[in-house]
Motif scaffolding. Structure first.
Motif, mmCIF file in Angstrom:
data_model
loop_
_atom_site.group_PDB
_atom_site.id
_atom_site.type_symbol
_atom_site.label_atom_id
_atom_site.label_comp_id
_atom_site.label_asym_id
_atom_site.label_seq_id
_atom_site.Cartn_x
_atom_site.Cartn_y
_atom_site.Cartn_z
ATOM 1 N N ARG A 153 131.085 50.504 101.800
ATOM 2 C CA ARG A 153 131.162 50.756 100.359
ATOM 3 C C ARG A 153 130.719 49.524 99.579
ATOM 4 O O ARG A 153 129.917 49.616 98.651
ATOM 5 C CB ARG A 153 132.610 51.128 100.008
ATOM 6 C CG ARG A 153 132.794 51.791 98.671
ATOM 7 C CD ARG A 153 134.243 52.164 98.460
ATOM 8 N NE ARG A 153 134.957 51.111 97.767
ATOM 9 C CZ ARG A 153 136.269 51.141 97.479
ATOM 10 N NH1 ARG A 153 136.995 52.171 97.849
ATOM 11 N NH2 ARG A 153 136.846 50.157 96.843
ATOM 12 N N GLU A 154 131.266 48.358 99.976
ATOM 13 C CA GLU A 154 130.915 47.113 99.286
ATOM 14 C C GLU A 154 129.434 46.808 99.380
ATOM 15 O O GLU A 154 128.839 46.250 98.462
ATOM 16 C CB GLU A 154 131.701 45.932 99.887
ATOM 17 C CG GLU A 154 133.146 45.876 99.427
ATOM 18 C CD GLU A 154 134.012 45.044 100.380
ATOM 19 O OE1 GLU A 154 133.457 44.212 101.127
ATOM 20 O OE2 GLU A 154 135.242 45.254 100.374
ATOM 21 N N MET A 155 128.816 47.167 100.506
ATOM 22 C CA MET A 155 127.405 46.853 100.719
ATOM 23 C C MET A 155 126.491 47.961 100.204
ATOM 24 O O MET A 155 125.267 47.855 100.322
ATOM 25 C CB MET A 155 127.149 46.616 102.212
ATOM 26 C CG MET A 155 127.916 45.425 102.767
ATOM 27 S SD MET A 155 127.810 45.307 104.564
ATOM 28 C CE MET A 155 126.277 44.395 104.730
ATOM 29 N N GLY A 156 127.071 49.032 99.641
ATOM 30 C CA GLY A 156 126.258 50.137 99.160
ATOM 31 C C GLY A 156 125.596 50.912 100.283
ATOM 32 O O GLY A 156 124.537 51.504 100.102
ATOM 33 N N ARG A 157 126.227 50.899 101.465
ATOM 34 C CA ARG A 157 125.656 51.589 102.631
ATOM 35 C C ARG A 157 126.401 52.894 102.889
ATOM 36 O O ARG A 157 127.504 53.093 102.395
ATOM 37 C CB ARG A 157 125.749 50.682 103.861
ATOM 38 C CG ARG A 157 124.794 49.507 103.756
ATOM 39 C CD ARG A 157 124.864 48.638 104.993
ATOM 40 N NE ARG A 157 123.914 47.523 104.862
ATOM 41 C CZ ARG A 157 123.880 46.472 105.679
ATOM 42 N NH1 ARG A 157 124.725 46.398 106.676
ATOM 43 N NH2 ARG A 157 122.991 45.522 105.483
ATOM 44 N N PRO A 158 125.788 53.792 103.684
ATOM 45 C CA PRO A 158 126.454 55.081 103.975
ATOM 46 C C PRO A 158 127.795 54.889 104.687
ATOM 47 O O PRO A 158 128.011 53.886 105.355
ATOM 48 C CB PRO A 158 125.448 55.795 104.883
ATOM 49 C CG PRO A 158 124.143 55.125 104.631
ATOM 50 C CD PRO A 158 124.467 53.694 104.300
ATOM 51 N N TRP A 159 128.652 55.879 104.553
ATOM 52 C CA TRP A 159 130.022 55.819 105.061
ATOM 53 C C TRP A 159 130.175 56.313 106.501
ATOM 54 O O TRP A 159 131.291 56.331 107.004
ATOM 55 C CB TRP A 159 130.912 56.729 104.205
ATOM 56 C CG TRP A 159 131.270 56.191 102.876
ATOM 57 C CD1 TRP A 159 130.769 55.080 102.246
ATOM 58 C CD2 TRP A 159 132.241 56.754 101.984
ATOM 59 N NE1 TRP A 159 131.366 54.927 101.024
ATOM 60 C CE2 TRP A 159 132.269 55.944 100.833
ATOM 61 C CE3 TRP A 159 133.083 57.864 102.050
ATOM 62 C CZ2 TRP A 159 133.116 56.216 99.755
ATOM 63 C CZ3 TRP A 159 133.915 58.134 100.990
ATOM 64 C CH2 TRP A 159 133.924 57.310 99.844
#
Ligand code: MN
Length: 236
Positions: A127-133
């Motif tokens: 989430r912090e890195m803007g990456r998929p979950w």
């Protein structure tokens, strides 16, 4: 032509009161659909549009839990913060796109209790890195689901207690009436993004009180009116 190796089997969920199995197609999940849970995750629940993620639909992801049994699931790798999330699961019986809110219940086959198991540390990092979950949500054995109850027998479930206990201590306790987006609104919104099909499952979000479980602990999850589930975490 023959398959090089046996294709993956479809997961079948038992249907209460019958010998039928509900064949699972896709598994959709709603994020942050109870205000108090949105707050505990650091967000202001101001009725932003619902958002969705998916879990795999194979037998290494979905764990059917029969009435009265305790199913074991392995503590997953690469996490030190493995969380439970009790959720109402909606099973779609009739597909469609752009379904109207007031037609949505016609598309629902039934309901079950589910657990959206989560590697919270990995989810937060992504989430912090803007990456998929995916690595936080879509891992092996991350979706225990109980017996399905047809809507024709249990009704619309507008209000019902939703509870999760760990080793008989209550950790989550809310009511379906606290959903930010109602079940018909979720079905309608999701159907604008994907063409729903019979067999689809929708995890509708978890209330507040999420937390960690460790090997040896047993989770009991329930929604009033549905068959509860019991799931023990084991260290492999
Ligand atoms: Mn969830």
């Amino acid at each position: 032509m023959t398959y090089l190796f046996p294709p993956v089997e479809t997961v079948g969920l038992p249907v209460a009161g019958t010998s039928d199995l509900f064949p699972v197609r896709r598994v959709y999940c709603v994020g942050r659909n109870y205000a108090a849970h949105a707050r505990e995750m650091g967000f202001d629940p101001d009725r932003e549009p619902p958002f969705f993620f998916c879990k795999p639909n194979d037998p290494q992801s979905i764990v059917p839990v029969a009435a009265g049994e305790t199913v074991s699931i392995p503590f997953p790798p690469q996490t030190e913060n493995y969380h439970y999330e009790v959720e109402l699961v909606v099973a779609i019986g009739k597909g469609g796109s752009n379904i109207a809110v007031d037609q949505a219940t016609e598309h629902i086959f039934g309901y079950a209790v589910g657990l959206d198991m989560t590697r919270r540390d990995l989810q937060m990092k992504m989430r912090e890195m803007g990456r998929p979950w995916e690595i936080g949500k879509a891992f092996d054995y991350s979706a225990p689901v109980g017996v399905l109850h047809p809507a024709s027998t249990v009704g619309e479930l507008g209000s019902a207690a939703i509870v999760l206990d760990v080793d008989r201590q209550t950790r989550q306790k809310s009511d379906l009436s606290h959903l930010i987006w109602s079940i018909p609104e979720i079905v309608a919104n999701l159907s604008t993004l994907f063409e729903l099909q019979a067999g689809d499952l929708i995890f509708t979000g978890t209330p507040e009180g999420v937390g960690a479980v460790k090997p040896g602990q047993t989770m009991a999850a329930s929604v009033a009116g549905l068959t509860p589930i019991s799931v023990q975490v084991v260290q492999l």
